[in-house]
Design a protein around this motif. Structure first.
Motif, mmCIF file in Angstrom:
data_model
loop_
_atom_site.group_PDB
_atom_site.id
_atom_site.type_symbol
_atom_site.label_atom_id
_atom_site.label_comp_id
_atom_site.label_asym_id
_atom_site.label_seq_id
_atom_site.Cartn_x
_atom_site.Cartn_y
_atom_site.Cartn_z
ATOM 1 N N LEU A 64 0.839 -1.202 0.000
ATOM 2 C CA LEU A 64 0.000 0.000 0.000
ATOM 3 C C LEU A 64 0.867 1.242 0.000
ATOM 4 C CD1 LEU A 64 -2.726 -0.865 2.649
ATOM 5 C CD2 LEU A 64 -3.157 -0.398 0.256
ATOM 6 N N GLN A 65 0.386 2.288 -0.691
ATOM 7 C CA GLN A 65 1.012 3.605 -0.587
ATOM 8 C C GLN A 65 0.243 4.380 0.480
ATOM 9 O OE1 GLN A 65 0.828 5.338 -4.491
ATOM 10 N NE2 GLN A 65 2.623 4.216 -5.217
ATOM 11 N N ARG A 66 0.879 4.590 1.633
ATOM 12 C CA ARG A 66 0.165 5.186 2.762
ATOM 13 C C ARG A 66 0.976 6.299 3.424
ATOM 14 N NH1 ARG A 66 1.468 -0.244 4.140
ATOM 15 N NH2 ARG A 66 3.027 -0.421 5.789
ATOM 16 N N GLU A 67 1.666 7.084 2.615
ATOM 17 C CA GLU A 67 2.471 8.166 3.156
ATOM 18 C C GLU A 67 1.583 9.160 3.907
ATOM 19 O OE1 GLU A 67 2.533 7.189 0.093
ATOM 20 O OE2 GLU A 67 4.558 6.473 -0.352
ATOM 21 N N GLY A 68 1.997 9.509 5.126
ATOM 22 C CA GLY A 68 1.287 10.520 5.901
ATOM 23 C C GLY A 68 0.053 10.020 6.604
ATOM 24 N N ILE A 69 -0.266 8.730 6.502
ATOM 25 C CA ILE A 69 -1.449 8.180 7.167
ATOM 26 C C ILE A 69 -0.993 7.233 8.273
ATOM 27 C CG2 ILE A 69 -3.584 6.860 6.884
ATOM 28 C CD1 ILE A 69 -3.598 7.620 3.956
ATOM 29 N N ALA A 70 -1.510 7.449 9.464
ATOM 30 C CA ALA A 70 -1.169 6.580 10.591
ATOM 31 C C ALA A 70 -1.616 5.154 10.289
ATOM 32 C CB ALA A 70 -1.838 7.084 11.864
ATOM 33 N N THR A 71 -0.792 4.182 10.705
ATOM 34 C CA THR A 71 -1.055 2.784 10.375
ATOM 35 C C THR A 71 -0.806 1.899 11.589
ATOM 36 O OG1 THR A 71 -0.375 3.142 8.081
ATOM 37 C CG2 THR A 71 -0.435 0.871 8.851
ATOM 38 N N LEU A 72 -1.679 0.933 11.788
ATOM 39 C CA LEU A 72 -1.459 -0.110 12.789
ATOM 40 C C LEU A 72 -1.456 -1.459 12.078
ATOM 41 C CD1 LEU A 72 -3.782 0.872 15.802
ATOM 42 C CD2 LEU A 72 -1.291 1.010 15.702
ATOM 43 N N ARG A 73 -0.373 -2.226 12.236
ATOM 44 C CA ARG A 73 -0.334 -3.595 11.710
ATOM 45 C C ARG A 73 -0.933 -4.513 12.760
ATOM 46 N NH1 ARG A 73 4.379 -6.289 10.781
ATOM 47 N NH2 ARG A 73 3.303 -7.659 9.325
ATOM 48 N N VAL A 74 -2.009 -5.182 12.376
ATOM 49 C CA VAL A 74 -2.758 -6.006 13.329
ATOM 50 C C VAL A 74 -2.690 -7.467 12.891
ATOM 51 C CG1 VAL A 74 -4.984 -6.427 14.424
ATOM 52 C CG2 VAL A 74 -4.306 -4.088 13.818
ATOM 53 N N GLY A 75 -2.102 -8.294 13.741
ATOM 54 C CA GLY A 75 -2.091 -9.728 13.481
ATOM 55 C C GLY A 75 -3.374 -10.355 13.982
ATOM 56 N N THR A 76 -4.011 -11.175 13.136
ATOM 57 C CA THR A 76 -5.287 -11.782 13.505
ATOM 58 C C THR A 76 -5.138 -13.294 13.737
ATOM 59 O OG1 THR A 76 -5.897 -12.195 11.194
ATOM 60 C CG2 THR A 76 -6.515 -10.056 12.137
ATOM 61 N N LYS A 77 -6.211 -13.876 14.264
ATOM 62 C CA LYS A 77 -6.293 -15.322 14.527
ATOM 63 C C LYS A 77 -5.225 -15.765 15.509
ATOM 64 C CE LYS A 77 -8.248 -15.832 9.889
ATOM 65 N NZ LYS A 77 -8.263 -16.551 8.604
ATOM 66 N N LEU A 78 -5.093 -14.955 16.562
ATOM 67 C CA LEU A 78 -4.108 -15.247 17.606
ATOM 68 C C LEU A 78 -4.347 -16.612 18.234
ATOM 69 C CD1 LEU A 78 -1.768 -14.194 19.390
ATOM 70 C CD2 LEU A 78 -3.494 -13.107 20.845
#
Length: 440
Positions: free
Chosen positions: A314-328
């Motif tokens: 993804l091109q996400r310059e200037g946008i806050a991002t959280l990487r979320v791991g699922t199916k813990l």
């Protein structure tokens, strides 16, 4: 300004209700009240009366309050009937009142429009009243109350007053340069203040996004590969089956949205189609919508199935991002190896509350960084931007002549006046008041 006709409308909420409030404003108000209530009503005192039609038939019984103008919301004679909130009762009362000569049903926002035209409120306070009526969260309520009490208007009028003073000093220097009591030059003082004001306005304009977040919501978009758990998280946060969840890739093909109230802030959460290259025609449209939605987000949640990870580009310059791991629940505590900001399981709820807390923290941080008084409308920002362009031209053109520079100050002050309605704004009134409900 006294209107020629009298208006009436239901000013309370949806029917049926325990109590309904019917409001009247205009020159026939006292006559209508005395006719229906059966006699004189003392100003600003609630009176319990039996309400009758002109033919003597009983309509209802309820409280009647009369507010003589100009000491009323609209500046005209105003009255309110507080009656039983049944549909038939309200319909009959409205029909009876509108049957008087010179009385008609109000249009959307017409009571507030009369208040503005009679000098009871300015445009910024008017817009804040609309925001207060529509407020759904505590943050929206606080923001609307602050502006309704005049915080924005005072700021814009203070800038306008400074420009009027600066222009007066320059014109005094032009007209009375030979007089002993006029300083030889006021330029240093005037243009120093203008330069300071340019910075103040720029900083204020920069807070518009925070104002949008307070009014419209903090935009959170969920992205990820197919079967990354996006719709499962969306359903968990919605607390209902808002999105279809299956093992088949590409189930979600359009944007789905819910609104959350997180610690008093409105948060708009959008579920999107899974991002992948090989997709059918319909799914490809959904993927394009997802990428487009991501560009306007305040926060991206990039979900990844920790049991079967498929990273997305993804091109996400200037946008806050959280990487979320699922199916813990499927990886047995091995989430740390992926370097995720958060790890969750929607199956047993692990980590979901903590993710919500982090979203709320990021939303609150964006608002807190912008300051106390924020622009709340694109209309404000556009006029502030025009004002600053005139100020910059005046400040950066010392050889243009004092007359031309003074004219730029006048144009800048005019734009600030238009925000609060201190100068002619007839062309924008219909747009502003169309945002109101009937009865307001």
């Amino acid at each position: 300004m006294i209107s020629a006709d009298t208006i009436v409308a239901l000013s309370s909420g949806r029917l049926p209700a325990g109590v309904a409030v019917i409001r009247i404003s205009g020159p026939k108000t006292r006559f209508v009240v005395e006719t229906i209530a059966g006699g004189m009503v003392k100003g600003r005192v609630a009176s319990l009366r039996k309400l009758r039609a002109p033919d003597g038939g009983v309509l209802d019984s309820g409280l009647v309050i009369f507010f003589p103008g100009p000491g009323s919301f609209t500046g005209e004679d105003v009255a309110e009937f507080q009656v039983h909130g049944g549909r038939a009762v309200v319909a009959r009362l409205l029909e009876t009142i509108a049957g008087f000569e010179g009385v008609r049903h109000a249009e959307a926002g017409e009571f507030t429009r009369r208040a503005f035209l009679n000098g009871k409120v300015d445009l910024v306070r008017t817009e804040a009243l609309a925001d207060l009526v529509n407020a759904e969260t505590e943050a929206q309520r606080r923001f609307a109350v602050q502006n309704a009490e005049g915080a924005q208007a005072e700021l814009y009028l203070s800038w306008r007053q400074r420009l009027i003073h600066a222009r007066a000093m320059i014109e005094a220097e032009i007209d009375f340069a030979d007089e002993d009591d006029i300083p030889g030059s006021v330029s240093d003082t005037v243009w120093s203040d203008v330069s300071a004001m340019i910075g103040e306005i720029d900083r204020h304009i920069a807070g518009f996004r925070a104002g949008e977040i307070l009014r419209d919501g903090f935009e959170v978009v969920i992205l990820g590969a197919p079967n990354a758990g996006k719709s499962s998280l969306f359903n968990a946060l919605a607390r209902r089956d808002a999105a279809i969840v299956t093992d088949e890739p590409g189930t979600t093909r359009d944007l789905l949205e819910i609104v959350l109230d997180l610690e008093g802030l409105r948060v708009r959460l959008t579920d999107t189609a899974g991002l992948r290259d090989a997709a059918g025609k319909v799914e490809a449209i959904g993927i394009e919508k997802a990428r487009s939605k991501a560009h306007g987000a305040d926060l991206l949640l990039i979900l990844e199935d920790m049991a079967d990870p498929h990273p997305v580009a993804l091109q996400r310059e200037g946008i806050a991002t959280l990487r979320v791991g699922t199916k813990l629940d499927l990886v047995h505590g091995q989430a740390a190896a992926g370097g995720y900001d958060r790890a969750i399981s929607t199956k047993d709820g692990t980590g979901v509350a903590e993710l919500l807390t982090e979203i709320a923290r990021l939303a609150a941080a964006q608002v807190a960084e912008a300051g106390d008084i924020l622009p709340s409308r694109l209309r404000h920002v556009e006029l502030l931007g025009e004002a600053n362009r005139f100020l910059l031209r005046a400040a950066e053109s010392p050889d243009a002549g004092q007359e031309l520079r003074a004219e730029d100050l006048r144009l800048a002050a005019d734009r600030l006046g238009r925000i609060v309605g201190a100068v002619d704004v007839e062309d924008m009134l219909d747009v502003i008041f169309s945002q109101f409900c009937i009865g307001k």
